[in-house]
Motif scaffolding. Structure first.
Motif, PDB file in Angstrom:
ATOM      1  N   ARG A  40       8.062  -7.025  10.626  1.00  0.00           N
ATOM      2  CA  ARG A  40       6.635  -7.568  11.418  1.00  0.00           C
ATOM      3  C   ARG A  40       5.350  -7.251  10.359  1.00  0.00           C
ATOM      4  O   ARG A  40       4.526  -8.000  10.298  1.00  0.00           O
ATOM      5  CB  ARG A  40       6.618  -6.946  12.489  1.00  0.00           C
ATOM      6  N   HIS A  41       5.297  -6.387   9.867  1.00  0.00           N
ATOM      7  CA  HIS A  41       3.924  -5.820   9.288  1.00  0.00           C
ATOM      8  C   HIS A  41       3.961  -5.460   7.484  1.00  0.00           C
ATOM      9  O   HIS A  41       2.791  -5.727   7.270  1.00  0.00           O
ATOM     10  CB  HIS A  41       3.461  -4.562  10.093  1.00  0.00           C
ATOM     11  N   ALA A  42       5.008  -5.256   6.975  1.00  0.00           N
ATOM     12  CA  ALA A  42       5.142  -4.721   5.918  1.00  0.00           C
ATOM     13  C   ALA A  42       4.460  -6.016   4.654  1.00  0.00           C
ATOM     14  O   ALA A  42       3.617  -5.742   4.001  1.00  0.00           O
ATOM     15  CB  ALA A  42       6.446  -4.517   5.190  1.00  0.00           C
ATOM     16  N   ALA A  43       4.942  -7.198   5.083  1.00  0.00           N
ATOM     17  CA  ALA A  43       4.395  -8.486   4.059  1.00  0.00           C
ATOM     18  C   ALA A  43       2.787  -8.414   3.866  1.00  0.00           C
ATOM     19  O   ALA A  43       2.258  -8.783   3.080  1.00  0.00           O
ATOM     20  CB  ALA A  43       5.206  -9.526   4.228  1.00  0.00           C
ATOM     21  N   TRP A  44       2.472  -8.734   5.374  1.00  0.00           N
ATOM     22  CA  TRP A  44       1.064  -9.082   5.109  1.00  0.00           C
ATOM     23  C   TRP A  44       0.171  -7.786   4.916  1.00  0.00           C
ATOM     24  O   TRP A  44      -0.902  -7.778   4.284  1.00  0.00           O
ATOM     25  CB  TRP A  44       0.398  -9.440   6.592  1.00  0.00           C
ATOM     26  N   LEU A  45       0.833  -6.456   5.137  1.00  0.00           N
ATOM     27  CA  LEU A  45      -0.004  -5.287   4.858  1.00  0.00           C
ATOM     28  C   LEU A  45       0.002  -5.386   3.130  1.00  0.00           C
ATOM     29  O   LEU A  45      -0.980  -4.815   2.499  1.00  0.00           O
ATOM     30  CB  LEU A  45       0.555  -4.223   5.077  1.00  0.00           C
ATOM     31  N   ALA A  46       1.356  -5.683   2.365  1.00  0.00           N
ATOM     32  CA  ALA A  46       0.994  -5.619   0.951  1.00  0.00           C
ATOM     33  C   ALA A  46      -0.001  -6.681   0.419  1.00  0.00           C
ATOM     34  O   ALA A  46      -0.516  -6.469  -0.554  1.00  0.00           O
ATOM     35  CB  ALA A  46       2.681  -5.883   0.457  1.00  0.00           C
ATOM     36  N   VAL A  47       0.195  -8.037   1.190  1.00  0.00           N
ATOM     37  CA  VAL A  47      -0.649  -8.937   0.517  1.00  0.00           C
ATOM     38  C   VAL A  47      -2.319  -8.461   0.694  1.00  0.00           C
ATOM     39  O   VAL A  47      -3.103  -8.658  -0.320  1.00  0.00           O
ATOM     40  CB  VAL A  47      -0.544 -10.218   1.421  1.00  0.00           C
ATOM     41  N   ARG A  48      -2.538  -7.937   1.905  1.00  0.00           N
ATOM     42  CA  ARG A  48      -3.885  -7.283   2.080  1.00  0.00           C
ATOM     43  C   ARG A  48      -4.387  -6.279   0.825  1.00  0.00           C
ATOM     44  O   ARG A  48      -5.250  -6.295   0.298  1.00  0.00           O
ATOM     45  CB  ARG A  48      -4.070  -6.940   3.499  1.00  0.00           C
ATOM     46  N   LEU A  49      -3.624  -5.361   0.715  1.00  0.00           N
ATOM     47  CA  LEU A  49      -3.450  -4.483  -0.276  1.00  0.00           C
ATOM     48  C   LEU A  49      -3.726  -5.077  -1.805  1.00  0.00           C
ATOM     49  O   LEU A  49      -4.308  -4.200  -2.568  1.00  0.00           O
ATOM     50  CB  LEU A  49      -2.457  -3.326  -0.249  1.00  0.00           C
ATOM     51  N   ARG A  50      -3.066  -6.120  -2.015  1.00  0.00           N
ATOM     52  CA  ARG A  50      -2.967  -6.771  -3.394  1.00  0.00           C
ATOM     53  C   ARG A  50      -4.415  -7.162  -3.746  1.00  0.00           C
ATOM     54  O   ARG A  50      -4.741  -7.508  -4.834  1.00  0.00           O
ATOM     55  CB  ARG A  50      -1.800  -7.714  -3.534  1.00  0.00           C
ATOM     56  N   TYR A  51      -5.159  -7.441  -2.553  1.00  0.00           N
ATOM     57  CA  TYR A  51      -6.567  -8.016  -2.875  1.00  0.00           C
ATOM     58  C   TYR A  51      -7.556  -7.018  -3.353  1.00  0.00           C
ATOM     59  O   TYR A  51      -8.492  -7.136  -3.996  1.00  0.00           O
ATOM     60  CB  TYR A  51      -7.128  -8.701  -1.593  1.00  0.00           C
ATOM     61  N   ARG A  52      -6.852  -5.767  -3.116  1.00  0.00           N
ATOM     62  CA  ARG A  52      -7.604  -4.354  -3.524  1.00  0.00           C
ATOM     63  C   ARG A  52      -7.340  -3.855  -4.814  1.00  0.00           C
ATOM     64  O   ARG A  52      -7.629  -3.086  -5.191  1.00  0.00           O
ATOM     65  CB  ARG A  52      -7.761  -3.513  -2.347  1.00  0.00           C
ATOM     66  N   CYS A  53      -5.963  -4.191  -4.937  1.00  0.00           N
ATOM     67  CA  CYS A  53      -5.235  -3.417  -6.430  1.00  0.00           C
ATOM     68  C   CYS A  53      -4.375  -4.381  -6.770  1.00  0.00           C
ATOM     69  O   CYS A  53      -3.569  -4.920  -6.239  1.00  0.00           O
ATOM     70  CB  CYS A  53      -4.520  -2.171  -5.696  1.00  0.00           C
ATOM     71  N   ALA A  54      -4.522  -4.610  -8.250  1.00  0.00           N
ATOM     72  CA  ALA A  54      -3.460  -5.511  -9.041  1.00  0.00           C
ATOM     73  C   ALA A  54      -2.188  -4.880  -9.260  1.00  0.00           C
ATOM     74  O   ALA A  54      -1.552  -5.314  -9.815  1.00  0.00           O
ATOM     75  CB  ALA A  54      -4.216  -5.913 -10.216  1.00  0.00           C
ATOM     76  N   ASP A  55      -2.130  -3.513  -9.235  1.00  0.00           N
ATOM     77  CA  ASP A  55      -0.819  -2.806  -9.492  1.00  0.00           C
ATOM     78  C   ASP A  55       0.112  -2.990  -8.379  1.00  0.00           C
ATOM     79  O   ASP A  55       0.040  -2.190  -7.411  1.00  0.00           O
ATOM     80  CB  ASP A  55      -1.360  -1.045  -9.612  1.00  0.00           C
ATOM     81  N   GLU A  56       1.027  -3.950  -8.560  1.00  0.00           N
ATOM     82  CA  GLU A  56       2.088  -3.987  -7.639  1.00  0.00           C
ATOM     83  C   GLU A  56       2.850  -3.033  -7.132  1.00  0.00           C
ATOM     84  O   GLU A  56       3.217  -2.877  -5.952  1.00  0.00           O
ATOM     85  CB  GLU A  56       2.809  -5.453  -7.762  1.00  0.00           C
ATOM     86  N   ALA A  57       3.364  -2.065  -8.228  1.00  0.00           N
ATOM     87  CA  ALA A  57       4.059  -1.004  -8.067  1.00  0.00           C
ATOM     88  C   ALA A  57       3.227   0.213  -7.127  1.00  0.00           C
ATOM     89  O   ALA A  57       3.892   0.540  -6.087  1.00  0.00           O
ATOM     90  CB  ALA A  57       4.609  -0.572  -9.298  1.00  0.00           C
TER      91      ALA A  57
END
Length: 188
Positions: free
Chosen positions: A35-52
Motif C-alpha cells: 500500500r505504501h512503499a511505491a509512493w514513499l519511494a517516489v516521494r523520496l526520489r524527489y529529494r535524492c537521485a540515488d535510486e539505490a
C-alpha cells in the motif's frame, strides 16, 4: 471486520494492519508495504537521485515498522502515511548527512570520476562552499542555518522541518524569513 476497520474498498485500514504487524502478522506487513512503499519511494526520489539509497531507505523504514522500533500514535498528523514519511525522511537526511556535500552532488549527477571539466552544478556548489554565499551562510545563527538546511537543502516542507527540528511551524516560518532577509542584506 467491524465498521471503521475497513476502508471504502473493503480492505483493512492502516490502523488495523499496524495492529496486526505489531503481532508479527506477515500478511498484514506485506499489505502495508504494498500500500505504501511505491509512493514513499517516489516521494523520496524527489529529494535524492540515488535510486539505490532510496530503495535502502524504503526498506529500512519498513524494517523499523516490522521490528517495532517505530511506534505509531493515532494522534499523529497525517495518519500512517505521514508517520511513514517522517520515518523515511529522517532516515534519508541521516544517510545524506553521512556523505560530504560534494560526494552527494557527484553521486546525484552521476558524474564519472574521469571527466576533466566540472559540471555547471559543481561550479555552483563551489561558489556556495567558497564564495560570498558561503560566508553569509556561516554568519547566520545556528537556529537560522538549521531551518535553511531543513527547508532549502533537504527540501522538507515547513511542517516536516518543524517535526525534524522540534519547533513549532510558525517558528520555522519566522526563522526562514529572518534568514532570507539577512542573506539578502549581506549579498546585495
Amino acid at each position: 471486520m467491524r465498521h471503521g476497520e475497513v476502508d471504502e474498498t473493503g480492505e483493512p485500514t492502516d490502523a488495523v494492519l499496524l495492529r496486526a504487524v505489531a503481532d508479527h502478522d506477515r500478511q498484514a506487513f506485506e499489505a502495508l508495504y504494498r500500500r505504501h512503499a511505491a509512493w514513499l519511494a517516489v516521494r523520496l526520489r524527489y529529494r535524492c537521485a540515488d535510486e539505490a539509497l532510496v530503495d535502502d531507505i524504503v526498506q529500512e523504514t519498513f524494517l523499523s515498522v516490522w521490528r517495532g522500533s517505530a511506534r505509531f500514535r493515532a494522534e499523529e498528523a497525517g495518519g500512517v502515511p505521514g508517520w511513514l514519511w517522517r520515518i523515511a525522511s529522517r532516515r534519508l537526511i541521516d544517510a545524506l548527512r553521512g556523505h560530504g556535500a560534494r560526494a552527494r552532488l557527484v553521486q546525484a549527477l552521476g558524474r564519472s570520476p574521469d571527466r576533466d571539466q566540472p559540471s555547471a552544478e559543481e561550479l555552483v556548489l563551489a561558489g556556495v562552499e567558497h564564495g560570498d554565499l558561503a560566508g553569509a551562510l556561516a554568519r547566520l545563527s545556528p537556529e537560522l542555518r538549521a531551518v535553511l538546511q531543513a527547508t532549502v537543502l533537504d527540501g522538507l516542507s515547513t511542517r516536516e522541518a518543524s517535526t525534524l527540528l522540534g519547533i513549532p511551524v510558525g517558528t520555522v516560518k519566522t526563522r526562514a524569513m529572518r534568514a532570507r532577509r539577512q542573506l539578502r542584506e549581506e549579498l546585495t
